[in-house]
Each structure stands twice: as C-alpha cells, then as structure tokens.
Design a protein around this motif. Structure first.
Motif, PDB file in Angstrom:
ATOM      1  N   ALA B  73     -36.372 -19.203 -18.195  1.00 42.00           N
ATOM      2  CA  ALA B  73     -34.982 -18.865 -17.876  1.00 42.00           C
ATOM      3  C   ALA B  73     -34.044 -19.439 -18.936  1.00 42.00           C
ATOM      4  O   ALA B  73     -33.088 -18.782 -19.371  1.00 42.00           O
ATOM      5  N   ALA B  74     -34.331 -20.668 -19.372  1.00 35.65           N
ATOM      6  CA  ALA B  74     -33.478 -21.292 -20.391  1.00 35.65           C
ATOM      7  C   ALA B  74     -33.600 -20.544 -21.715  1.00 35.65           C
ATOM      8  O   ALA B  74     -32.615 -20.393 -22.448  1.00 35.65           O
ATOM      9  N   MET B  75     -34.816 -20.054 -22.012  1.00 39.37           N
ATOM     10  CA  MET B  75     -34.983 -19.296 -23.253  1.00 39.37           C
ATOM     11  C   MET B  75     -34.196 -17.990 -23.175  1.00 39.37           C
ATOM     12  O   MET B  75     -33.569 -17.573 -24.155  1.00 39.37           O
ATOM     13  N   PHE B  76     -34.223 -17.340 -22.007  1.00 40.85           N
ATOM     14  CA  PHE B  76     -33.407 -16.131 -21.836  1.00 40.85           C
ATOM     15  C   PHE B  76     -31.926 -16.455 -21.987  1.00 40.85           C
ATOM     16  O   PHE B  76     -31.172 -15.695 -22.604  1.00 40.85           O
ATOM     17  N   ALA B  77     -31.519 -17.591 -21.415  1.00 44.30           N
ATOM     18  CA  ALA B  77     -30.109 -17.972 -21.513  1.00 44.30           C
ATOM     19  C   ALA B  77     -29.712 -18.164 -22.970  1.00 44.30           C
ATOM     20  O   ALA B  77     -28.655 -17.698 -23.415  1.00 44.30           O
ATOM     21  N   ALA B  78     -30.593 -18.820 -23.750  1.00 49.60           N
ATOM     22  CA  ALA B  78     -30.285 -19.041 -25.164  1.00 49.60           C
ATOM     23  C   ALA B  78     -30.280 -17.714 -25.918  1.00 49.60           C
ATOM     24  O   ALA B  78     -29.445 -17.483 -26.799  1.00 49.60           O
ATOM     25  N   TYR B  79     -31.206 -16.832 -25.517  1.00 51.31           N
ATOM     26  CA  TYR B  79     -31.283 -15.519 -26.153  1.00 51.31           C
ATOM     27  C   TYR B  79     -29.989 -14.743 -25.925  1.00 51.31           C
ATOM     28  O   TYR B  79     -29.384 -14.210 -26.853  1.00 51.31           O
ATOM     29  N   PHE B  80     -29.528 -14.707 -24.668  1.00 54.37           N
ATOM     30  CA  PHE B  80     -28.320 -13.933 -24.381  1.00 54.37           C
ATOM     31  C   PHE B  80     -27.055 -14.624 -24.881  1.00 54.37           C
ATOM     32  O   PHE B  80     -26.067 -13.959 -25.192  1.00 54.37           O
ATOM     33  N   ALA B  81     -27.095 -15.934 -24.970  1.00 43.80           N
ATOM     34  CA  ALA B  81     -25.944 -16.629 -25.566  1.00 43.80           C
ATOM     35  C   ALA B  81     -25.760 -16.150 -27.001  1.00 43.80           C
ATOM     36  O   ALA B  81     -24.643 -15.977 -27.479  1.00 43.80           O
ATOM     37  N   PHE B  82     -26.886 -15.878 -27.656  1.00 46.36           N
ATOM     38  CA  PHE B  82     -26.822 -15.400 -29.032  1.00 46.36           C
ATOM     39  C   PHE B  82     -26.451 -13.921 -29.083  1.00 46.36           C
ATOM     40  O   PHE B  82     -25.543 -13.507 -29.803  1.00 46.36           O
ATOM     41  N   LYS B  83     -27.156 -13.107 -28.274  1.00 48.39           N
ATOM     42  CA  LYS B  83     -26.960 -11.660 -28.332  1.00 48.39           C
ATOM     43  C   LYS B  83     -25.571 -11.254 -27.852  1.00 48.39           C
ATOM     44  O   LYS B  83     -24.944 -10.374 -28.407  1.00 48.39           O
ATOM     45  N   THR B  84     -25.125 -11.880 -26.769  1.00 51.00           N
ATOM     46  CA  THR B  84     -23.876 -11.451 -26.150  1.00 51.00           C
ATOM     47  C   THR B  84     -22.669 -12.177 -26.726  1.00 51.00           C
ATOM     48  O   THR B  84     -21.635 -11.582 -26.985  1.00 51.00           O
ATOM     49  N   PHE B  85     -22.811 -13.494 -26.911  1.00 50.60           N
ATOM     50  CA  PHE B  85     -21.634 -14.279 -27.330  1.00 50.60           C
ATOM     51  C   PHE B  85     -21.749 -14.766 -28.773  1.00 50.60           C
ATOM     52  O   PHE B  85     -20.911 -15.510 -29.249  1.00 50.60           O
ATOM     53  N   HIS B  86     -22.825 -14.347 -29.468  1.00 56.35           N
ATOM     54  CA  HIS B  86     -23.046 -14.722 -30.865  1.00 56.35           C
ATOM     55  C   HIS B  86     -23.021 -16.227 -31.047  1.00 56.35           C
ATOM     56  O   HIS B  86     -22.534 -16.738 -32.042  1.00 56.35           O
ATOM     57  N   LEU B  87     -23.555 -16.911 -30.024  1.00 57.84           N
ATOM     58  CA  LEU B  87     -23.630 -18.362 -30.121  1.00 57.84           C
ATOM     59  C   LEU B  87     -24.955 -18.751 -30.748  1.00 57.84           C
ATOM     60  O   LEU B  87     -26.018 -18.377 -30.250  1.00 57.84           O
ATOM     61  N   ASP B  88     -24.892 -19.479 -31.832  1.00 55.82           N
ATOM     62  CA  ASP B  88     -26.097 -19.990 -32.455  1.00 55.82           C
ATOM     63  C   ASP B  88     -26.819 -20.902 -31.456  1.00 55.82           C
ATOM     64  O   ASP B  88     -26.183 -21.705 -30.777  1.00 55.82           O
ATOM     65  N   PRO B  89     -28.153 -20.794 -31.319  1.00 56.87           N
ATOM     66  CA  PRO B  89     -28.877 -21.660 -30.359  1.00 56.87           C
ATOM     67  C   PRO B  89     -28.584 -23.148 -30.556  1.00 56.87           C
ATOM     68  O   PRO B  89     -28.597 -23.904 -29.591  1.00 56.87           O
ATOM     69  N   TYR B  90     -28.327 -23.543 -31.798  1.00 57.06           N
ATOM     70  CA  TYR B  90     -28.063 -24.957 -32.041  1.00 57.06           C
ATOM     71  C   TYR B  90     -26.652 -25.356 -31.619  1.00 57.06           C
ATOM     72  O   TYR B  90     -26.322 -26.539 -31.582  1.00 57.06           O
ATOM     73  N   VAL B  91     -25.821 -24.376 -31.330  1.00 55.57           N
ATOM     74  CA  VAL B  91     -24.512 -24.646 -30.724  1.00 55.57           C
ATOM     75  C   VAL B  91     -24.632 -24.505 -29.202  1.00 55.57           C
ATOM     76  O   VAL B  91     -24.152 -25.331 -28.441  1.00 55.57           O
ATOM     77  N   ALA B  92     -25.366 -23.436 -28.817  1.00 60.27           N
ATOM     78  CA  ALA B  92     -25.526 -23.160 -27.388  1.00 60.27           C
ATOM     79  C   ALA B  92     -26.175 -24.333 -26.660  1.00 60.27           C
ATOM     80  O   ALA B  92     -25.926 -24.553 -25.472  1.00 60.27           O
ATOM     81  N   VAL B  93     -26.980 -25.115 -27.376  1.00 54.09           N
ATOM     82  CA  VAL B  93     -27.676 -26.227 -26.730  1.00 54.09           C
ATOM     83  C   VAL B  93     -26.685 -27.196 -26.071  1.00 54.09           C
ATOM     84  O   VAL B  93     -26.966 -27.769 -25.015  1.00 54.09           O
ATOM     85  N   PHE B  94     -25.496 -27.308 -26.656  1.00 57.16           N
ATOM     86  CA  PHE B  94     -24.519 -28.252 -26.092  1.00 57.16           C
ATOM     87  C   PHE B  94     -23.877 -27.712 -24.811  1.00 57.16           C
ATOM     88  O   PHE B  94     -23.292 -28.471 -24.055  1.00 57.16           O
ATOM     89  N   LEU B  95     -23.961 -26.402 -24.600  1.00 61.57           N
ATOM     90  CA  LEU B  95     -23.461 -25.820 -23.346  1.00 61.57           C
ATOM     91  C   LEU B  95     -24.592 -25.665 -22.331  1.00 61.57           C
ATOM     92  O   LEU B  95     -24.427 -25.927 -21.149  1.00 61.57           O
ATOM     93  N   LEU B  96     -25.766 -25.245 -22.828  1.00 60.85           N
ATOM     94  CA  LEU B  96     -26.862 -24.949 -21.907  1.00 60.85           C
ATOM     95  C   LEU B  96     -27.456 -26.217 -21.301  1.00 60.85           C
ATOM     96  O   LEU B  96     -27.911 -26.205 -20.160  1.00 60.85           O
ATOM     97  N   THR B  97     -27.444 -27.306 -22.065  1.00 58.72           N
ATOM     98  CA  THR B  97     -28.031 -28.535 -21.524  1.00 58.72           C
ATOM     99  C   THR B  97     -27.270 -29.012 -20.287  1.00 58.72           C
ATOM    100  O   THR B  97     -27.885 -29.223 -19.242  1.00 58.72           O
TER     101      THR B  97
END
Lengths: 238, 315
Positions: B73-97
């Motif tokens: 689920a977290a991998m999907f969240a990181a995937y869609f953070a990138f696809k939908t919001f163009h958030l780099d996973p290394y940025v998204a980590v600070f929101l997803l954690t």
C-alpha cells in the motif's frame, strides 16, 4: 460519620468471567489512615486491589475516591487521581534501569516534579541510588520491593495500596518494611495494606478488615481485632 | 533483493559482464568488495522493513501479517504521489511517513485492538485478515498490472574507482541509519519510549503506573508502519509496484527478524545487512536468480546453532 473519607466502597461485586470473587464488599478509608486488609490466599485480596485500580471491572457496586466515582474509570485515570497500587509480585520493569522505572512512576502524575520526587525516593531508599543505572531485573527481591514502592511514591500518591509487600522478604527486611510504612504514613500518605502477615500488619494499622471468601468477615480497630479470641483461633491460625 | 526489473541493476550488470568473460575475475577482491557493498546497500532496505516488524513483535508479541500488504500500500502511495502530484519519492517520504504512522496508529487502535476483544493472540488473526483485505482491495482497484516510475537519477551511480554504487541504494543506507537512530533515541530517551519498553515486558505494571496500553500498542504499530513507508519510498524509484510487490520483501524481513532475535532492534539492523550481503554474495557465486537460496541457508544454519537468533533474549 467522619467527613474525611478518602476511599469508600459500597456493595462491590467483581470477578473473572463467570466466576464471582468479590461478593459484596463495603470498605472505608479515611485521610491519613493505615487500613489493613487481611486474609489468607485466594480470598479475593488481589482481585479487590485490581478492581479498585480499574484493571478488573466491577460487576456491581460503587467505588468513590476523593469524592469521585471511579468504578467505571480506566486505570490511567485512577492513577491520575492519585490512587496508586503497588501490586503483588512487584511488577517492576526488569528491562529498564532503576532510574527509568522511577521515571515511569511519574508517567501520568506529578511528572513536573519528577526530579524532586526522585531525590525524595533516593533519600528514603539510598540503596536505589547506588543501583540507579542497573537494570531492575538484576536487583535482589528486597531491592525490587523498594523499587516498586519507590515507583509508586513518584506519583505523589494520596492513597497507596500495598499488595503483599512483605511476601518473599527476609524477617529483617520485613521489619524494615513495616517501619517504612509507618514513616510514609507519618509523612501524610494514606495506606491500604493488603497482607497475609497478620501480626505485624495489625501492629502498624489503625483499622483492619478480615476478608474471607469474597466478603468481609469482620472489621474494627486493629487492637480489637488483634484481641478477638474467636478470630485468632479460626481465621488467623494464631 | 527480490528480482527487480532488469534495468534496476545497472552496477551489477557490469560485473556480470566481467564474470562472463573470465571466471578468475569473480574472485578478485574488487568484485567481492563491490558485491559486499551492494549487499550492504540492499540490506539497508531489508533492515528498515524488519525494524518495523521486530518492533511490533517486541511490544505486541504478535507477528504482523499485514506488514507486506501495508508495504505494498505504501509503495502504491509513493507511486501515485509521483504520478498524480509529481512528488519525487524522496520528497514524498516526508509526507508518507507521518501519514503511515497515523494509518498504523488508527488500524491498531480502532480495528486490530477492538477486534481482538482483549485477547492479544487474536491480533495475529486480525492482521492476517487485514492483509487479505488490503491486498484484494489493491487488486480490485489497480488490477495485477505492474507499474514503474521513471526518474532521471534512478540509475545514477557513483564511481568508486573499482566499482559503481547505485545512488538510490546509498540513499537507502543513509535512510536506514537515520530511521534506526531516531527510533533508538525515541525509545531510550522519551517517556513514551520508556512506556513502550515497559509494556513490552510488564503490561500490568505499566497499567498501574498509568500507561494506556492501547495507546502504546497503537504508537508501536504506527512506528512499525512508518518504517515501511520509508522503505516503500526508497524502493519505488528502482522497483516495480503491483498488488503483491511487498510480500517478497516481508518474507525476507521475517527471516531477518528471526535471524536477529525476535523483537531486537540491533538484531533487525544487523540481520538486515547480513542478509543483504549473503544474498549479494550467493548471487555472485550461484547466479543472480539463486541469490535468495543463500538467505535461507544462512537462516537454517543460524537457527541450528543459535535458536534465539543473534541478539535474541533467552526464553
């Protein structure tokens, strides 16, 4: 009726599942008293303590502490009110240091005066200060009992329930323990002393209750109970 | 690491080439060293996943069967953070954690805890059920398609002279140490950390000093779930996402937790690195696809010699 009632229990029933252990308990503790609850193994002493501190749910009856009904409260909220239960078997945290054990004593209450209360506990138990960085699991039985009481004192109790504190201690340590109970009480802490050690408990207590099969068999001043011949013979085995 | 997509192994395929050319190069120190380093870097992600698992085991005394599904689920969240919001996973980590901490907290507090009706052993079954639900919900919503994201630096490497190290894996190593350090500080120096350790060994004693056990359980579950959110963000740049992507990692993480000692945080860290290295070296000697054999052989060996694991407390 005195108006300095700290703990009052009325018609308390409690147990585990289908088994009823407490069958109608009435008890009063006044501010500043030492009250002994005596009885042999398996009559419901620990269940009574656990029900007062919210671990076991009462099936009927009321418990009021400092004017507040607590029979439906959670353990954390009962601790927050200043009713502290030092359980049988000490239940200290073996994987934490002595200091950490004491600090957790003030997890819910009196945490702002933690440093001050630590000093106070160390002045009562200098031995704990020597052992402060040691893991609590490595302490001797007597030291663990000191730690359990010290951890209870960290919360600045208004009423402290001591469940079988003399269990497993050498006669010399038991002597010291009862002296300590007197000292704590002189310092203003009300004490409910739950014991199998009848003789010494009756020496320090103001009043006492005799528990048998989930009910109080008798209650009165410690002196009256100590001199009751019937009781001595049948229930206390003296 | 379970076999990723072909391109994910840029530095290793160079080694593969040299291995084909001449067999004696395999044993040259440079190649061994680079296999060792790559193993350490892979092990960092394993360690993160195992850290969450061992933390939950150490305090709640249950094996969290939902760990793999939550990783997915977290991998999907990181995937869609990138696809939908163009958030780099290394940025998204600070929101997803933090988001996954809250998710884990809520799952334990409002689903797993209440559904177990006061018997901790039931929690194990509830997490199993939760895993089935999460996995199938993901399958229902996203189908079994395998998805990847393209990042310009996903295959960037650093040249050490004798070998190349993949940048995403170096970041993984750094992240594993940061997470382990933060967890260690929290567990050792804060009140909630002391309460977590207290509940782990003496639940009744903790209740009697006023610790809310349900809260501590939920915080622990939240921390474990936050660990896998970090792992997910580190995996997504070089790994694929599908509804069962997390399971292969969690299978390895289970062996790490047992290897390192159930409930031991240093055990999970060191076990993670050991496992990464073992996998990398056995991949070198036995061939890439047989890398995981080494893990399970090591696992069986450790269990034979030291049943409680490397850092496990006695029974």
């Amino acid at each position: 009726m005195r108006d300095d009632v700290l703990l009052s229990i009325c018609g308390l029933h409690a147990g585990y599942g289908e088994t009823e252990v407490l069958r109608g308990i009435d008890l009063v503790i006044h501010e500043g008293e030492i009250v002994a609850v005596l009885g042999s193994n398996g009559v419901g002493k620990s269940t009574l303590n656990r029900t007062i501190s919210g671990i076991v749910r009462a099936s009927a009856g009321t418990i009021r502490f400092a004017g507040i009904a607590i029979e439906r409260e959670r353990p954390r909220d009962i601790v927050a009110l200043g009713l502290i239960h030092v359980p049988e078997g000490r239940r200290i945290f073996p994987n934490l240091t002595v200091l950490e054990n004491l600090d957790l004593g003030s997890y819910r209450r009196a945490s702002s005066r933690r440093a001050l209360n630590r000093e106070r506990v160390f002045s009562i138990f200098p031995r704990l200060y020597e052992r402060r960085s040691q893991l609590a699991g490595t302490l001797s039985g007597g030291e663990q009992q000191m730690l359990a009481i010290g951890r209870g004192l960290m919360a600045e109790p208004r009423l402290i329930i001591l469940d079988e504190p003399s269990l497993g201690l050498s006669p010399l340590l038991v002597e010291e323990l009862f002296a300590l109970i007197r000292r704590l009480n002189a310092g203003g802490v009300s004490i409910m002393l739950v014991e199998q050690n009848v003789v010494q408990s009756l020496e320090v207590a103001h009043r006492a209750y005799i528990l048998a099969e989930g009910r109080f068999l008798m209650s009165g001043t410690a002196g009256d109970i100590a001199s009751d011949p019937e009781l001595k013979r049948t229930y206390l085995g003296l | 690491m379970p076999r990723g997509r072909a391109g994910a192994r840029a530095p290793r395929s160079r080694l593969g080439l040299s291995r084909c050319r001449s067999s004696e190069i395999v044993l040259s120190p440079a190649i061994l060293l680079s296999a060792l380093l790559n193993g350490l870097l892979t092990g960092a992600v394993y360690a993160l996943i195992a850290l969450g698992l061992t933390l939950i085991y150490g305090v709640l005394h249950i094996i969290n069967f939902a760990h793999g599904a939550l990783l997915t689920a977290a991998m999907f969240a990181a995937y869609f953070a990138f696809k939908t919001f163009h958030l780099d996973p290394y940025v998204a980590v600070f929101l997803l954690t933090p988001a996954f901490f809250v998710l884990g907290y809520a799952l334990q507090r409002f689903v797993i805890g209440p559904a177990s009706h006061g018997d901790d052993r039931n929690m194990l079954l509830v997490t199993l059920g939760l895993a089935v639900i999460i996995e199938n919900a993901l399958l229902f919503e996203f189908r079994a398609d395998t998805r990847t994201i393209e990042l310009p630096y996903a295959f960037a490497t650093i040249n050490l002279g004798f070998t190349f190290l993949a940048v995403p894996r170096i970041l993984g190593l750094v992240a594993a140490f940061v997470v382990a350090a933060v967890l260690w500080l929290m567990i050792n120096l804060s009140d909630i950390g002391r309460a977590i350790r207290a509940v782990a060994k003496e639940k009744l004693g903790a209740q009697l000093v006023g610790v809310d056990v349900a809260h501590v359980y939920a915080v622990t579950f939240g921390l474990g779930t936050a660990c896998i959110a970090v792992a997910a963000c580190l995996l997504v740049p070089t790994y694929y996402v599908n509804p069962t992507a997390g399971n292969a990692f969690v299978l390895v993480a289970f062996t790490i937790v047992v290897l390192g000692g159930m409930g031991s945080i240093p055990g999970a860290l060191i076990g993670g690195f050991v496992t990464g290295v073992v996998e990398s070296l056995s991949g070198l000697f036995l061939g890439e696809s047989l890398g995981q054999i080494g893990i399970f052989l090591t696992f069986i060996f450790v269990l034979l010699v030291r049943p409680r694991g490397l850092f496990g407390a006695g029974a």
